[in-house]
Design an enzyme around this catalytic site. Structure first.
Site, PDB file in Angstrom:
ATOM      1  CE  LYS A 186      -3.891  -2.058   1.973  1.00 33.09           C
ATOM      2  NZ  LYS A 186      -5.024  -1.920   3.357  1.00 33.09           N
ATOM      3  CE1 TYR A 234      -8.952  -3.118   0.403  1.00 28.51           C
ATOM      4  CE2 TYR A 234      -8.802  -0.940  -0.749  1.00 28.51           C
ATOM      5  CZ  TYR A 234      -8.677  -1.815   0.171  1.00 28.51           C
ATOM      6  OH  TYR A 234      -7.100  -1.677   0.430  1.00 28.51           O
ATOM      7  NE  ARG A 261      -6.749 -11.883   4.391  1.00 27.46           N
ATOM      8  CZ  ARG A 261      -7.333 -11.105   4.745  1.00 27.46           C
ATOM      9  NH1 ARG A 261      -7.160 -10.239   3.528  1.00 27.46           N
ATOM     10  NH2 ARG A 261      -7.702 -10.781   5.290  1.00 27.46           N
ATOM     11  NE  ARG A 314      -2.480  -5.181   7.551  1.00 35.12           N
ATOM     12  CZ  ARG A 314      -3.560  -6.297   6.828  1.00 35.12           C
ATOM     13  NH1 ARG A 314      -4.718  -7.569   6.963  1.00 35.12           N
ATOM     14  NH2 ARG A 314      -4.065  -5.504   5.497  1.00 35.12           N
ATOM     15  CG  ASN A 366      -3.586  -2.205   6.505  1.00 33.48           C
ATOM     16  OD1 ASN A 366      -3.360  -2.337   5.467  1.00 33.48           O
ATOM     17  ND2 ASN A 366      -4.781  -2.935   6.890  1.00 33.48           N
ATOM     18  CG  HIS A 394      -5.081  -5.904  -0.928  1.00 31.11           C
ATOM     19  ND1 HIS A 394      -6.496  -6.386  -0.236  1.00 31.11           N
ATOM     20  CD2 HIS A 394      -5.159  -6.807  -1.364  1.00 31.11           C
ATOM     21  CE1 HIS A 394      -7.256  -6.841  -0.924  1.00 31.11           C
ATOM     22  NE2 HIS A 394      -6.345  -7.153  -1.378  1.00 31.11           N
ATOM     23  CD  GLU A 434      -8.489  -8.792  -4.164  1.00 32.77           C
ATOM     24  OE1 GLU A 434      -9.379  -8.168  -3.230  1.00 32.77           O
ATOM     25  OE2 GLU A 434      -7.812  -9.796  -3.282  1.00 32.77           O
TER      26      GLU A 434
HETATM   27  P1  IDP Z   1      -7.935  -6.500   4.991  1.00 33.24           P
HETATM   28  O1  IDP Z   1      -7.510  -5.446   4.694  1.00 33.24           O
HETATM   29  O2  IDP Z   1      -7.323  -7.521   6.220  1.00 33.24           O
HETATM   30  O3  IDP Z   1      -8.456  -7.954   4.543  1.00 33.24           O
HETATM   31  P2  IDP Z   1     -10.521  -5.675   5.044  1.00 33.24           P
HETATM   32  O4  IDP Z   1     -11.775  -6.210   6.308  1.00 33.24           O
HETATM   33  O5  IDP Z   1     -10.838  -6.669   3.966  1.00 33.24           O
HETATM   34  O6  IDP Z   1      -8.909  -6.065   5.611  1.00 33.24           O
HETATM   35  O7  IDP Z   1      -9.941  -3.601   4.944  1.00 33.24           O
HETATM   36  C1  IDP Z   1     -10.099  -3.826   4.445  1.00 33.24           C
HETATM   37  C2  IDP Z   1      -9.227  -2.594   4.958  1.00 33.24           C
HETATM   38  O8  IDP Z   1      -9.784  -1.790   4.081  1.00 33.24           O
HETATM   39  C3  IDP Z   1      -8.090  -2.532   5.629  1.00 33.24           C
HETATM   40  O9  IDP Z   1      -6.738  -3.075   5.418  1.00 33.24           O
HETATM   41  C4  IDP Z   1      -8.000  -1.571   6.477  1.00 33.24           C
HETATM   42  O10 IDP Z   1      -6.901  -0.986   5.813  1.00 33.24           O
HETATM   43  C5  IDP Z   1      -9.183  -0.709   5.813  1.00 33.24           C
HETATM   44  N1  IDP Z   1     -10.103  -0.859   7.403  1.00 33.24           N
HETATM   45  C6  IDP Z   1     -10.471  -2.613   7.746  1.00 33.24           C
HETATM   46  N2  IDP Z   1     -11.764  -1.281   8.556  1.00 33.24           N
HETATM   47  C7  IDP Z   1     -10.667  -0.390   9.041  1.00 33.24           C
HETATM   48  C8  IDP Z   1     -12.046   0.437  10.693  1.00 33.24           C
HETATM   49  O11 IDP Z   1     -12.708  -0.424  11.319  1.00 33.24           O
HETATM   50  N3  IDP Z   1     -11.352   1.172  10.007  1.00 33.24           N
HETATM   51  C9  IDP Z   1     -10.728   2.056   8.923  1.00 33.24           C
HETATM   52  N4  IDP Z   1      -9.637   1.436   8.250  1.00 33.24           N
HETATM   53  C10 IDP Z   1     -10.456   0.197   7.584  1.00 33.24           C
HETATM   54 MG    MG Z   2      -9.328  -7.677   2.816  1.00 35.19          MG
END
Ligand code: IDP
Ligand code: MG
Length: 149
Positions: free
Chosen positions: A9, A49, A85, A102, A112, A115, A126
């Site tokens: 990212k 997303y 993951r 992370r 973080n 992705h 994707e």
């Molecule tokens: P992932 O990246 O671990 O699959 P997802 O739930 O798919 O997590 O969320 C996508 C991205 O959205 C996350 O990597 C993070 O950067 C952001 N995100 C997820 N939940 C939150 C939140 O509660 N606050 C702010 N950003 C979030």
């Molecule tokens: Mg995700």
């Protein structure tokens, strides 16, 4: 053989973590079949997303992923989706164990670092969003028999 989409990212690229992240996947023995530096325009970000469209953080995630270049990659290997993951750690770096990307490199849930696709079906979607078929390279990595017997 499974494939997965990984993005380094904007925070990871800006902080000079490209080599660190790519090196972890290489050392693990995963097979690289696509890699490019690119800016994610908003339309692509919104498609990528889409599952989060109704979530309160959606706009922030779109703003962030399109704010600065990312490195997009496709990695291949047995069970590579869940393997990547587990190497990434959970979404919130504050909850991610040391040893994960992370958990070693991030502190903020938005920034973080990486992705990774969350299922093989989603990975195929994707990969098709980010790469044309001509950008994915089939090749034999020297020594692969010593990684995948
Ligand atoms: P992932 O990246 O671990 O699959 P997802 O739930 O798919 O997590 O969320 C996508 C991205 O959205 C996350 O990597 C993070 O950067 C952001 N995100 C997820 N939940 C939150 C939140 O509660 N606050 C702010 N950003 C979030
Ligand atoms: Mg995700």
């Amino acid at each position: 053989m499974e494939r997965t989409l990984v993005l380094i990212k904007p925070d990871g690229v800006q902080r000079g973590m490209v080599g660190e992240v790519v090196g972890r996947f290489e050392r693990r023995g995963l097979h690289l079949v696509g890699l490019k530096l690119m800016v994610v325009e908003r339309g692509l970000a919104e498609r990528h997303y889409a599952e989060h469209r109704e979530r309160p953080f959606f706009e922030a995630v779109i703003d962030f992923i399109s704010s600065s270049p990312v490195v997009a990659m496709v990695w291949e290997g047995p069970n590579v989706v869940s393997l990547v993951r587990s190497m990434m750690g959970p979404t919130n770096p504050a909850l991610a164990a040391p040893g994960t990307i992370r958990g070693d490199l991030g502190v903020d849930i938005g920034q973080n670092v990486v992705h990774g696709s969350d299922s093989p079906a989603r990975a195929d979607e994707e990969i098709a969003l980010f790469f044309g078929p001509e950008e994915l390279v089939s090749w034999e990595r020297a020594g692969s028999a010593w990684i995948y017997p």
